[in-house]
Design a protein around this motif. Structure first.
Motif, PDB file in Angstrom:
ATOM      1  N   GLN A  70       1.144  -1.034  -0.094  1.00 33.59           N
ATOM      2  CA  GLN A  70       0.837  -0.286  -0.380  1.00 33.59           C
ATOM      3  C   GLN A  70       0.711   0.929  -0.110  1.00 33.59           C
ATOM      4  OE1 GLN A  70      -2.544   0.226   3.110  1.00 33.59           O
ATOM      5  NE2 GLN A  70      -3.960   2.073   2.590  1.00 33.59           N
ATOM      6  N   MET A  71       2.179   0.687   0.806  1.00 31.77           N
ATOM      7  CA  MET A  71       2.771   1.979   0.761  1.00 31.77           C
ATOM      8  C   MET A  71       3.390   2.616  -0.966  1.00 31.77           C
ATOM      9  SD  MET A  71       4.624   1.660   4.120  1.00 31.77           S
ATOM     10  CE  MET A  71       5.683   3.300   4.522  1.00 31.77           C
ATOM     11  N   GLU A  72       4.061   1.768  -1.614  1.00 26.51           N
ATOM     12  CA  GLU A  72       4.532   1.830  -2.591  1.00 26.51           C
ATOM     13  C   GLU A  72       3.618   2.779  -3.412  1.00 26.51           C
ATOM     14  OE1 GLU A  72       8.112  -1.820  -3.186  1.00 26.51           O
ATOM     15  OE2 GLU A  72       5.456  -2.064  -3.387  1.00 26.51           O
ATOM     16  N   ARG A  73       1.872   1.718  -3.356  1.00 28.76           N
ATOM     17  CA  ARG A  73       1.247   2.306  -4.612  1.00 28.76           C
ATOM     18  C   ARG A  73       0.998   3.606  -3.897  1.00 28.76           C
ATOM     19  NH1 ARG A  73      -0.938  -2.419  -3.152  1.00 28.76           N
ATOM     20  NH2 ARG A  73      -2.627  -1.106  -1.597  1.00 28.76           N
ATOM     21  N   VAL A  74       0.468   4.549  -2.496  1.00 30.25           N
ATOM     22  CA  VAL A  74       0.771   5.506  -2.352  1.00 30.25           C
ATOM     23  C   VAL A  74       1.719   6.323  -3.080  1.00 30.25           C
ATOM     24  CG1 VAL A  74       0.227   7.456  -0.481  1.00 30.25           C
ATOM     25  CG2 VAL A  74      -1.163   5.129  -0.772  1.00 30.25           C
ATOM     26  N   SER A  75       2.957   6.205  -2.779  1.00 28.62           N
ATOM     27  CA  SER A  75       3.658   7.234  -2.927  1.00 28.62           C
ATOM     28  C   SER A  75       4.785   6.804  -3.859  1.00 28.62           C
ATOM     29  CB  SER A  75       5.198   6.645  -1.694  1.00 28.62           C
ATOM     30  OG  SER A  75       5.634   4.442  -2.517  1.00 28.62           O
ATOM     31  N   GLY A  76       4.428   6.138  -4.853  1.00 28.64           N
ATOM     32  CA  GLY A  76       5.045   5.111  -5.796  1.00 28.64           C
ATOM     33  C   GLY A  76       6.646   5.039  -6.062  1.00 28.64           C
ATOM     34  N   VAL A  77       6.459   4.596  -4.867  1.00 28.89           N
ATOM     35  CA  VAL A  77       8.624   4.485  -4.572  1.00 28.89           C
ATOM     36  C   VAL A  77       8.517   2.522  -3.982  1.00 28.89           C
ATOM     37  CG1 VAL A  77      10.145   4.612  -3.989  1.00 28.89           C
ATOM     38  CG2 VAL A  77       8.957   6.318  -4.030  1.00 28.89           C
ATOM     39  N   ARG A  78       9.033   2.140  -4.630  1.00 29.35           N
ATOM     40  CA  ARG A  78       9.139   0.578  -4.649  1.00 29.35           C
ATOM     41  C   ARG A  78       9.657   0.331  -3.928  1.00 29.35           C
ATOM     42  NH1 ARG A  78       6.138  -3.369  -7.514  1.00 29.35           N
ATOM     43  NH2 ARG A  78       8.160  -4.923  -6.607  1.00 29.35           N
ATOM     44  N   PHE A  79      10.373  -0.588  -2.995  1.00 31.14           N
ATOM     45  CA  PHE A  79      11.791  -0.724  -1.949  1.00 31.14           C
ATOM     46  C   PHE A  79      11.063  -2.019  -1.415  1.00 31.14           C
ATOM     47  CE2 PHE A  79       7.584   0.704   0.500  1.00 31.14           C
ATOM     48  CZ  PHE A  79       8.187   0.416   1.970  1.00 31.14           C
ATOM     49  N   HIS A  80      12.532  -2.475  -0.731  1.00 35.11           N
ATOM     50  CA  HIS A  80      11.869  -4.185   0.217  1.00 35.11           C
ATOM     51  C   HIS A  80      12.523  -3.237   1.410  1.00 35.11           C
ATOM     52  CE1 HIS A  80      12.522  -5.720  -4.110  1.00 35.11           C
ATOM     53  NE2 HIS A  80      13.742  -5.119  -4.175  1.00 35.11           N
ATOM     54  N   LEU A  81      12.188  -4.211   2.847  1.00 30.76           N
ATOM     55  CA  LEU A  81      11.577  -4.231   3.296  1.00 30.76           C
ATOM     56  C   LEU A  81      13.736  -4.136   4.440  1.00 30.76           C
ATOM     57  CD1 LEU A  81       8.846  -5.567   4.833  1.00 30.76           C
ATOM     58  CD2 LEU A  81       9.226  -3.199   5.259  1.00 30.76           C
ATOM     59  N   ARG A  82      14.235  -5.515   3.790  1.00 39.56           N
ATOM     60  CA  ARG A  82      15.762  -5.461   3.968  1.00 39.56           C
ATOM     61  C   ARG A  82      16.034  -4.751   3.498  1.00 39.56           C
ATOM     62  NH1 ARG A  82      13.859  -9.009  -0.477  1.00 39.56           N
ATOM     63  NH2 ARG A  82      15.621  -8.310  -2.313  1.00 39.56           N
ATOM     64  N   THR A  83      16.206  -3.727   2.966  1.00 45.09           N
ATOM     65  CA  THR A  83      16.780  -2.245   2.562  1.00 45.09           C
ATOM     66  C   THR A  83      16.723  -1.302   3.616  1.00 45.09           C
ATOM     67  OG1 THR A  83      15.857  -1.060   1.390  1.00 45.09           O
ATOM     68  CG2 THR A  83      17.044  -2.889   0.019  1.00 45.09           C
ATOM     69  N   LEU A  84      15.691  -0.733   4.553  1.00 47.78           N
ATOM     70  CA  LEU A  84      15.725  -0.611   5.293  1.00 47.78           C
ATOM     71  C   LEU A  84      16.531  -0.030   6.682  1.00 47.78           C
ATOM     72  CD1 LEU A  84      12.003  -0.390   5.990  1.00 47.78           C
ATOM     73  CD2 LEU A  84      12.727   0.966   4.747  1.00 47.78           C
ATOM     74  N   ARG A  85      17.287  -1.883   6.654  1.00 52.94           N
ATOM     75  CA  ARG A  85      18.187  -1.537   7.800  1.00 52.94           C
ATOM     76  C   ARG A  85      19.342  -1.651   7.551  1.00 52.94           C
ATOM     77  NH1 ARG A  85      19.060  -4.824  12.710  1.00 52.94           N
ATOM     78  NH2 ARG A  85      21.043  -5.624  13.048  1.00 52.94           N
ATOM     79  N   PRO A  86      20.142  -2.370   6.388  1.00 52.21           N
ATOM     80  CA  PRO A  86      21.319  -1.171   5.114  1.00 52.21           C
ATOM     81  C   PRO A  86      21.299   0.110   5.335  1.00 52.21           C
ATOM     82  CG  PRO A  86      20.725  -3.095   4.802  1.00 52.21           C
ATOM     83  CD  PRO A  86      19.784  -3.260   5.454  1.00 52.21           C
ATOM     84  N   THR A  87      20.305   0.670   4.815  1.00 52.59           N
ATOM     85  CA  THR A  87      20.150   2.180   4.623  1.00 52.59           C
ATOM     86  C   THR A  87      20.097   2.793   5.478  1.00 52.59           C
ATOM     87  OG1 THR A  87      18.255   1.495   2.834  1.00 52.59           O
ATOM     88  CG2 THR A  87      18.845   3.920   3.816  1.00 52.59           C
ATOM     89  N   PHE A  88      19.692   2.162   7.056  1.00 50.20           N
ATOM     90  CA  PHE A  88      20.443   3.137   8.417  1.00 50.20           C
ATOM     91  C   PHE A  88      21.560   3.002   8.681  1.00 50.20           C
ATOM     92  CE2 PHE A  88      20.651   2.183  13.242  1.00 50.20           C
ATOM     93  CZ  PHE A  88      20.249   3.726  13.732  1.00 50.20           C
ATOM     94  N   ALA A  89      22.156   1.994   8.794  1.00 46.07           N
ATOM     95  CA  ALA A  89      23.882   2.301   8.831  1.00 46.07           C
ATOM     96  C   ALA A  89      23.959   2.581   7.899  1.00 46.07           C
ATOM     97  CB  ALA A  89      24.270   1.132   8.476  1.00 46.07           C
ATOM     98  N   GLN A  90      23.755   2.767   6.570  1.00 46.86           N
ATOM     99  CA  GLN A  90      24.919   4.023   5.999  1.00 46.86           C
ATOM    100  C   GLN A  90      25.080   5.469   6.337  1.00 46.86           C
ATOM    101  OE1 GLN A  90      27.400   2.330   3.705  1.00 46.86           O
ATOM    102  NE2 GLN A  90      28.166   4.079   4.159  1.00 46.86           N
ATOM    103  N   THR A  91      23.384   5.468   6.080  1.00 53.80           N
ATOM    104  CA  THR A  91      23.470   6.674   6.540  1.00 53.80           C
ATOM    105  C   THR A  91      23.984   7.023   8.077  1.00 53.80           C
ATOM    106  OG1 THR A  91      21.305   6.551   5.666  1.00 53.80           O
ATOM    107  CG2 THR A  91      21.995   8.586   6.584  1.00 53.80           C
ATOM    108  N   ALA A  92      23.877   6.088   8.412  1.00 54.32           N
ATOM    109  CA  ALA A  92      24.582   7.016   9.706  1.00 54.32           C
ATOM    110  C   ALA A  92      25.953   6.795   9.526  1.00 54.32           C
ATOM    111  CB  ALA A  92      24.663   5.822  11.106  1.00 54.32           C
ATOM    112  N   LYS A  93      26.570   5.888   9.029  1.00 57.03           N
ATOM    113  CA  LYS A  93      28.142   5.821   9.366  1.00 57.03           C
ATOM    114  C   LYS A  93      28.169   7.195   8.010  1.00 57.03           C
ATOM    115  CE  LYS A  93      32.581   4.323   9.114  1.00 57.03           C
ATOM    116  NZ  LYS A  93      32.847   5.418   9.596  1.00 57.03           N
ATOM    117  N   ASP A  94      27.816   7.658   6.651  1.00 57.14           N
ATOM    118  CA  ASP A  94      27.775   8.871   6.479  1.00 57.14           C
ATOM    119  C   ASP A  94      28.060   9.719   6.739  1.00 57.14           C
ATOM    120  OD1 ASP A  94      28.208   7.374   4.069  1.00 57.14           O
ATOM    121  OD2 ASP A  94      26.335   7.538   3.062  1.00 57.14           O
TER     122      ASP A  94
END
Length: 168
Positions: A92-116
């Protein structure tokens, strides 16, 4: 930095907003090699969590529920969210936002954002509840080339020494 299962199965009692943390009571490896441990709640997320808790209270309408994120079944029974319901919400979030994503990428995104943002790899690893930085660096966050080069340059900066003659 939580895995979908970890937040989905969290209990209301796991939340410690005054300390800015949540107890991950159902970690990956639960029952074999992992033990419950704390994860941070970022200051920027605290207000959203407070808003969620107010909505949660209204949703439950006075009914007791231990699950942090409750789901009311058609039967009226209240349980934690299932994996299937989480996948439906994601779709539903993908339909509303128009952005496709994978739940499994949220954790690495958090980590890389912190490192950056120049958070030390040790702190990122601790936030992810890893036993060492090895897993964090291998699968979640690494220093980017430009950042590494800037760090090396800063470490080897030498002050400019200007010698003046005493014979003036």
């Amino acid at each position: 930095g939580l895995r979908p299962k970890e937040i989905r199965l969290a209990g209301l009692c796991d939340l410690e907003l005054d300390k800015g943390r949540i107890l991950v009571s159902h970690p990956k490896g639960e029952g074999s090699w992992a033990a419950p441990d704390y994860a941070p709640i970022l200051p920027s997320a605290k207000e959203a969590v407070m808003d969620f808790l107010a909505e949660r209270e209204a949703y439950l309408d006075g009914e007791p529920c231990e699950a942090l994120i409750p789901y009311r079944r058609v039967s009226g029974e209240i349980d934690p969210w299932s994996e299937a319901m989480l996948r439906k919400l994601k779709a539903q979030m993908e339909r509303v936002s128009g952005v496709r994503f994978h739940l499994r990428t949220l954790r690495p995104t958090f980590a890389q954002t912190a490192k950056d943002a120049r958070v030390s790899i040790e702190a990122v690893s601790r936030a992810l509840r890893h036993g060492s930085t090895r897993t964090t660096e291998a699968y979640y966050a690494r220093i980017r080339g430009d950042d590494a080069f800037r760090e090396i340059e800063r470490a080897f900066e030498r002050p400019v020494a200007k010698l003046e003659s005493e014979w003036r």
